[in-house]
Design a protein around this motif. Structure first.
Motif, PDB file in Angstrom:
ATOM      1  N   ARG A  47       5.479  -5.323  -8.068  1.00 43.84           N
ATOM      2  CA  ARG A  47       6.333  -5.495  -6.900  1.00 43.84           C
ATOM      3  C   ARG A  47       6.435  -6.974  -6.526  1.00 43.84           C
ATOM      4  O   ARG A  47       7.516  -7.484  -6.206  1.00 43.84           O
ATOM      5  CB  ARG A  47       5.735  -4.698  -5.739  1.00 43.84           C
ATOM      6  CG  ARG A  47       6.762  -4.033  -4.865  1.00 43.84           C
ATOM      7  CD  ARG A  47       6.108  -3.170  -3.821  1.00 43.84           C
ATOM      8  NE  ARG A  47       5.967  -1.796  -4.278  1.00 43.84           N
ATOM      9  CZ  ARG A  47       5.532  -0.800  -3.514  1.00 43.84           C
ATOM     10  NH1 ARG A  47       5.142  -1.035  -2.283  1.00 43.84           N
ATOM     11  NH2 ARG A  47       5.445   0.414  -3.982  1.00 43.84           N
ATOM     12  N   ASP A  99      -0.893  -8.249   0.844  1.00 44.13           N
ATOM     13  CA  ASP A  99       0.168  -7.467   1.470  1.00 44.13           C
ATOM     14  C   ASP A  99       0.812  -8.249   2.612  1.00 44.13           C
ATOM     15  O   ASP A  99       2.031  -8.209   2.805  1.00 44.13           O
ATOM     16  CB  ASP A  99      -0.413  -6.144   1.974  1.00 44.13           C
ATOM     17  CG  ASP A  99       0.660  -5.200   2.486  1.00 44.13           C
ATOM     18  OD1 ASP A  99       0.416  -4.486   3.466  1.00 44.13           O
ATOM     19  OD2 ASP A  99       1.768  -5.200   1.900  1.00 44.13           O
ATOM     20  N   GLY A 133       0.802  -1.223   0.000  1.00 37.60           N
ATOM     21  CA  GLY A 133       0.000   0.000   0.000  1.00 37.60           C
ATOM     22  C   GLY A 133       0.828   1.263   0.000  1.00 37.60           C
ATOM     23  O   GLY A 133       0.301   2.374  -0.094  1.00 37.60           O
ATOM     24  N   GLU A 134       2.117   1.121   0.042  1.00 36.32           N
ATOM     25  CA  GLU A 134       2.974   2.285   0.219  1.00 36.32           C
ATOM     26  C   GLU A 134       3.622   2.713  -1.077  1.00 36.32           C
ATOM     27  O   GLU A 134       3.991   1.870  -1.898  1.00 36.32           O
ATOM     28  CB  GLU A 134       4.083   1.884   1.206  1.00 36.32           C
ATOM     29  CG  GLU A 134       4.474   2.994   2.171  1.00 36.32           C
ATOM     30  CD  GLU A 134       5.557   2.505   3.121  1.00 36.32           C
ATOM     31  OE1 GLU A 134       5.212   1.950   4.175  1.00 36.32           O
ATOM     32  OE2 GLU A 134       6.746   2.648   2.759  1.00 36.32           O
ATOM     33  N   GLY A 135       3.767   4.055  -1.199  1.00 35.39           N
ATOM     34  CA  GLY A 135       4.628   4.563  -2.274  1.00 35.39           C
ATOM     35  C   GLY A 135       4.110   4.322  -3.687  1.00 35.39           C
ATOM     36  O   GLY A 135       4.889   4.269  -4.623  1.00 35.39           O
ATOM     37  N   LEU A 136       2.762   4.178  -3.804  1.00 32.72           N
ATOM     38  CA  LEU A 136       2.270   3.882  -5.155  1.00 32.72           C
ATOM     39  C   LEU A 136       1.914   5.140  -5.933  1.00 32.72           C
ATOM     40  O   LEU A 136       1.710   5.116  -7.114  1.00 32.72           O
ATOM     41  CB  LEU A 136       1.043   2.974  -5.071  1.00 32.72           C
ATOM     42  CG  LEU A 136       1.350   1.572  -4.549  1.00 32.72           C
ATOM     43  CD1 LEU A 136       0.079   0.775  -4.373  1.00 32.72           C
ATOM     44  CD2 LEU A 136       2.285   0.846  -5.491  1.00 32.72           C
ATOM     45  N   ALA A 171      -4.237   5.093  -2.428  1.00 32.27           N
ATOM     46  CA  ALA A 171      -4.021   3.659  -2.561  1.00 32.27           C
ATOM     47  C   ALA A 171      -4.523   2.950  -1.309  1.00 32.27           C
ATOM     48  O   ALA A 171      -3.760   2.578  -0.436  1.00 32.27           O
ATOM     49  CB  ALA A 171      -2.538   3.393  -2.768  1.00 32.27           C
ATOM     50  N   ARG A 172      -5.859   2.777  -1.216  1.00 36.71           N
ATOM     51  CA  ARG A 172      -6.371   2.005  -0.088  1.00 36.71           C
ATOM     52  C   ARG A 172      -6.395   0.558  -0.503  1.00 36.71           C
ATOM     53  O   ARG A 172      -6.668   0.226  -1.659  1.00 36.71           O
ATOM     54  CB  ARG A 172      -7.782   2.478   0.265  1.00 36.71           C
ATOM     55  CG  ARG A 172      -7.832   3.913   0.805  1.00 36.71           C
ATOM     56  CD  ARG A 172      -9.245   4.335   1.159  1.00 36.71           C
ATOM     57  NE  ARG A 172     -10.127   4.239   0.016  1.00 36.71           N
ATOM     58  CZ  ARG A 172     -11.204   3.460  -0.023  1.00 36.71           C
ATOM     59  NH1 ARG A 172     -11.530   2.702   0.998  1.00 36.71           N
ATOM     60  NH2 ARG A 172     -11.974   3.414  -1.086  1.00 36.71           N
ATOM     61  N   LEU A 173      -6.124  -0.323   0.433  1.00 34.05           N
ATOM     62  CA  LEU A 173      -6.099  -1.737   0.123  1.00 34.05           C
ATOM     63  C   LEU A 173      -7.423  -2.364   0.498  1.00 34.05           C
ATOM     64  O   LEU A 173      -7.901  -2.207   1.627  1.00 34.05           O
ATOM     65  CB  LEU A 173      -4.960  -2.428   0.894  1.00 34.05           C
ATOM     66  CG  LEU A 173      -3.549  -1.944   0.558  1.00 34.05           C
ATOM     67  CD1 LEU A 173      -2.520  -2.725   1.371  1.00 34.05           C
ATOM     68  CD2 LEU A 173      -3.251  -2.127  -0.921  1.00 34.05           C
ATOM     69  N   SER A 221      -3.392  -3.580  -7.973  1.00 36.42           N
ATOM     70  CA  SER A 221      -3.138  -2.670  -9.085  1.00 36.42           C
ATOM     71  C   SER A 221      -1.862  -3.112  -9.799  1.00 36.42           C
ATOM     72  O   SER A 221      -1.069  -3.890  -9.245  1.00 36.42           O
ATOM     73  CB  SER A 221      -2.959  -1.244  -8.551  1.00 36.42           C
ATOM     74  OG  SER A 221      -1.766  -1.174  -7.799  1.00 36.42           O
ATOM     75  N   PRO A 269       1.032  -1.598 -10.305  1.00 35.43           N
ATOM     76  CA  PRO A 269       2.290  -1.413  -9.572  1.00 35.43           C
ATOM     77  C   PRO A 269       2.462  -2.418  -8.436  1.00 35.43           C
ATOM     78  O   PRO A 269       3.579  -2.863  -8.147  1.00 35.43           O
ATOM     79  CB  PRO A 269       2.175   0.016  -9.022  1.00 35.43           C
ATOM     80  CG  PRO A 269       1.218   0.699  -9.924  1.00 35.43           C
ATOM     81  CD  PRO A 269       0.249  -0.342 -10.333  1.00 35.43           C
ATOM     82  N   GLN A 270       1.359  -2.796  -7.777  1.00 41.18           N
ATOM     83  CA  GLN A 270       1.453  -3.779  -6.700  1.00 41.18           C
ATOM     84  C   GLN A 270       1.837  -5.139  -7.264  1.00 41.18           C
ATOM     85  O   GLN A 270       2.669  -5.860  -6.696  1.00 41.18           O
ATOM     86  CB  GLN A 270       0.115  -3.871  -5.957  1.00 41.18           C
ATOM     87  CG  GLN A 270      -0.203  -2.622  -5.146  1.00 41.18           C
ATOM     88  CD  GLN A 270      -1.640  -2.587  -4.672  1.00 41.18           C
ATOM     89  OE1 GLN A 270      -2.541  -3.108  -5.340  1.00 41.18           O
ATOM     90  NE2 GLN A 270      -1.877  -1.950  -3.534  1.00 41.18           N
TER      91      GLN A 270
END
Lengths: 588, 267
Positions: free
Chosen positions: B77, B37, A440-443, B27-29, B71, B73-74
């Motif tokens: 990662r 996560d 959840g960080e730095g996106l 960016a809420r999960l 998303s 970007p997630q």
């Protein structure tokens, strides 16, 4: 009102044409730089009898596009029509092309001739061959007084295999001069000249002028008997390397020989020929075959021949990291000057050594390479064998030539570290680390994007709409880039600037008249004494301005005239500009 | 003329209003992403302790838990972490697969590109094609994702409209050249958007081999090869059976290949 002819489509076409031209220029320049063609010419025979016909062969190698531009004009020699031929061969995946012109040549006069260079047009270049010498004689006697043998050491060689052409000349002992005429000596298409082997120590030699100009050392073999006669025999050698497969044609050879006398003057001495004879050797061919691909090792460096190898090192007892000079010598009959030597830095067997480069010496009979190596640790107990693949023409196969390993002793450095420790300071590539932050960080912020319909509308719909609008505007108002239209648009600014320069009543009146003339795309004289109402009525309805604007116009003009001719107060600039603005807004 | 311009101005204002980016989304999960996560965090801990096998299992669990909710970007990662983990295990080939799957979501990520380049080199695969015009054009077309491609095309369209407007109002050679330039620029910016309409393989797989891969007409190793696929080629999975996958490759090549020789890029 004419529409302007600067169409965006036309300009885009011009831009595209310019881009294509630039690309074409770059690619043709690249093509031109890729390979340089070579031209050459040979005579079938350097000496012919009067009335005889010989042949000149002009070759352009490495090109398909060659034209014989000029055949030299030599009085006493008659050249025939050139016969053109095109040849192509594929060797080891490379294409070799050649354009060849065969020209007959008839000797019509006796004498010594220099045939000037032949001029060829190769692509866009103009290239010339070398000049050639030709001797035309009335009679060629000489078979009883001399002999000539010209023969190759082999009639079939592989590409890259050296070839020696040996010439044996025998002369009657009374003869005191000889001049070989060898059309192939200076230039033989499809070959590279190799360094001659040095004469054996103690050999007797003499110097001969080949083709009248090239001074060559010939071995004197002394008096020999042949067919019951004695001859002084001489030996000449020419080493060449065929670089192209096919038939290598060596033209006919001649030697002119005889006796020289001496004319002594008071201050000078001159030699003159007392008699002159000729001997000849026939032309011959050597078949050059390509190197076989089957069985060719991947690491093959082009070595061809019957070779031997040996190696030695300058020291056998070193510390870790110290230099060892490994000297490797290849000898024998082969293309010693041309093959690629092995590189220890790329060999697995030399893993325990660091290679710091090499020095080389090349000669006709030896290739000596000295490698500078350093052992990386005390684990190295020998310098490994250095192997090289060679094509042996006698065995007709690839063989591996290997040096013997050389035992060495490597002592550790003081302090215990080796070169390996030094290597630990070297860097290497590694993958970049993961991004370990929580998901959840730095996106960052995510922006929305237009949908396909909107994109399509902006790319196609709106430009089409604008183009349609443009057509309407042009039809109605003409090209806004016309000088009159530009003048019209700039009229308010020009009025302001004129009033700032000179706001006297006369200047103001003139400036206003110019303003009106610019706005209506007429001259200012058209507004002299004009009735604005009548003028407006005469316009088509869609071009008329409002009645109020006409009144403002009329009123202003009257005030200006009164100020100029009646001595009234001048009209303030602000009022004049406001009136101009109002009529422009009304559509003037 | 004035009326037309007024209408046009209004139209453009509406256009800009439509095209303006939506307010920033934090960016809420969601629930699935939260579980992903958590798995991801555990995987990172294991990775740091050089326990790559268990780390791989956690990252896989993260992908599964966040399916549909993560998303791009997630996703990138997690996929990159997978690639690093299998690379550390010594499997450079599978690392290429994971990195390639990540590149589909972030085609211009320099660190990913560096990692895939190194993994390909270690695996003995040829480097990603470059240096030819065709390769560079292909790289440009696939260097942006569809939303970015739409934004670029939209920008190109706006530039073109602006140039046309100037030419309409002012005319002249300079304005005309401006339109030509703007048209060229709009075309260049819109190319990735046009390319996005070319149908992509539904279930793309990457050929993970250092040498060419034999394709057989049936899922049996003893049969002769009917075609060969180059290392790094993208193929479409059509069917699968035990240890075999039926694929359709470049040039309409179809056949069966071993399942472990191809890697799914949909992750």
């Amino acid at each position: 009102m004419k529409e302007h002819s600067h169409s965006p489509i036309r300009i885009a076409r011009r831009l595209l044409g310019l881009v294509v031209l630039i690309f074409a220029t770059i690619s043709s320049a690249g093509a031109a730089q890729r390979g340089r063609p070579v031209v050459g010419a040979t005579l079938e025979s350097g000496v012919i009898k009067l009335g005889e016909t010989t042949r000149v062969t002009v070759i352009a190698e490495g090109t398909r596009d060659a034209r014989l531009r000029e055949i030299p004009n030599v009085p006493g020699l008659r050249f025939g029509r050139p016969q053109e031929g095109f040849f192509q061969s594929f060797v080891n995946g490379r294409s070799s092309v050649q354009v060849r012109f065969d020209i007959s040549l008839r000797a019509e006069q006796e004498g010594e001739f220099t045939i000037p260079p032949f001029v060829l047009e190769v692509g866009s270049q103009r290239l010339e061959t070398r000049p050639m010498a030709l001797r035309v004689v009335r009679d060629m006697r000489g078979e009883e007084l001399g002999f000539l043998e010209v023969r190759p050491t082999a009639t079939r060689v592989v590409e890259g295999q050296p070839l020696t052409i040996e010439l044996l000349l025998g002369l009657d002992p009374d003869m005191n001069f000889a001049q070989p005429r060898l059309p192939w000596w200076e230039e033989l298409p499809g070959t590279v000249e190799l360094e001659s082997r040095p004469q054996a120590p103690g050999a007797r030699t003499t110097r001969l002028a080949v083709n009248g100009k090239v001074d060559v050392e010939a071995e004197s073999l002394g008096l020999q008997e042949r067919d019951g006669k004695s001859f002084n025999v001489y030996r000449l050698e020419r080493r060449i390397l065929p670089v192209r497969s096919g038939l290598l044609e060596v033209p006919r050879s001649h030697v002119e020989f005889g006796r020289l006398g001496e004319d002594r003057g008071i201050f000078s001495r001159r030699s003159r020929k007392l008699d002159s004879y000729f001997v000849s050797a026939p032309a011959f061919e050597v078949e050059v075959v390509p190197l076989p691909r089957q069985g060719q090792p991947l690491e093959f460096g082009g070595a061809v021949g019957n070779l031997t190898v040996r190696a030695r090192s300058d020291t056998r007892d070193v510390l870790v990291g110290d230099s060892i000079k490994l000297t490797v010598e290849w000898e024998g009959e082969g293309n010693l000057e041309f093959f690629d030597v092995p590189d220890p830095g790329r060999l697995d067997s030399f893993r325990g050594f660091r290679s710091y480069g090499k020095t080389e010496e090349k000669s006709a009979d030896r290739r000596r390479v000295t490698y500078d190596l350093a052992p990386l640790s005390e684990d190295a107990t020998e310098i490994p064998a250095l192997a090289m693949a060679v094509f042996d023409p006698l065995l007709e196969q690839y063989v591996t030539l290997e040096t013997d390993p050389i035992p060495i002793r490597v002592r550790p450095l003081e302090g215990g570290g080796g070169l390996l420790e030094e290597l630990a300071l070297e860097t290497t590539r590694d993958i970049i680390d993961i991004d370990a932050r929580p998901l959840g960080e730095g996106l960052g912020r995510t922006a929305s994007s237009p949908n396909n319909a909107l994109v399509g509308g902006t790319l196609f719909g709106l430009p089409v709409l604008l183009l349609g609008l443009r057509t309407l505007v042009r039809r109605r108002s003409g090209d806004p880039a016309r000088p009159a239209a530009k003048r019209r648009r700039r009229a308010p600014k020009i009025l302001r600037a004129a009033l700032q320069r000179d706001s006297s009543p006369a200047a103001a009146a003139l400036a206003f008249a110019e303003f009106l003339g610019a706005r209506t795309e007429e001259s200012e004289a058209a507004w002299e004494g004009r009735d604005a109402r009548a003028w407006n009525q005469a316009l088509p309805p869609e071009q008329r301005i409002s009645t109020q604007a006409v009144q403002v116009l009329d009123h202003m003009r009257q005030r200006l005239e009164a100020a100029v001719f009646g001595g009234d107060q001048p009209v303030p600039n602000q009022e004049l500009l406001a009136a101009a603005k109002s009529v422009v807004e009304a559509g003037l | 003329m004035k009326k037309q311009l007024t209408l046009l101005t209004l139209f453009l204002a509406l256009l800009f209003a439509f095209a303006a980016p939506a307010p920033a989304q934090e960016a809420r999960l969601d629930q699935g992403a939260q579980r992903a996560d958590a798995f991801f965090g555990e995987g990172v801990q294991l990775y740091r302790r050089a326990e790559y096998g268990p780390a791989v299992a956690r990252f896989e669990a993260a992908l599964e838990a966040g399916a549909g909710e993560l998303s791009p970007p997630q996703r990138v990662r997690i996929l990159r972490a997978m690639g690093n983990s299998v690379f550390r295990q010594g499997d450079a080939l599978r690392a290429v697969g994971w990195y390639s799957a990540a590149l589909r979501h972030a085609p211009r990520d320099r660190e990913l590109l560096a990692n895939v380049d190194l993994a390909r080199s270690d695996a003995g695969m040829p480097a990603l094609a470059s240096g030819t015009i065709a390769a560079d054009v292909d790289a440009y077309l696939h260097a942006v994702r569809p939303p970015e491609a739409r934004r670029l095309a939209f920008l190109g369209g706006l530039i073109l409209c602006l140039a046309l407007l100037v030419e309409l109002l002012r005319g002249g050679r300079a304005a005309a050249m401006g339109v030509a330039f703007a048209a060229f620029l709009a075309l260049a910016l819109a190319l990735p958007w046009f390319a996005s309409f070319i149908p992509e393989p539904v279930d793309p797989h990457l050929v993970l081999r250092a040498n060419s891969l034999a394709v057989r007409s049936e899922p049996r190793a003893e049969l002769p090869a009917v075609a060969h696929l180059e290392p790094g080629a993208i193929v479409t999975r059509v069917d699968e059976l035990d240890d075999w996958v039926r694929i359709e490759g470049p040039g309409k090549t179809t056949g069966w290949v071993p399942a472990k020789a191809v890697f799914s890029l949909i992750r």
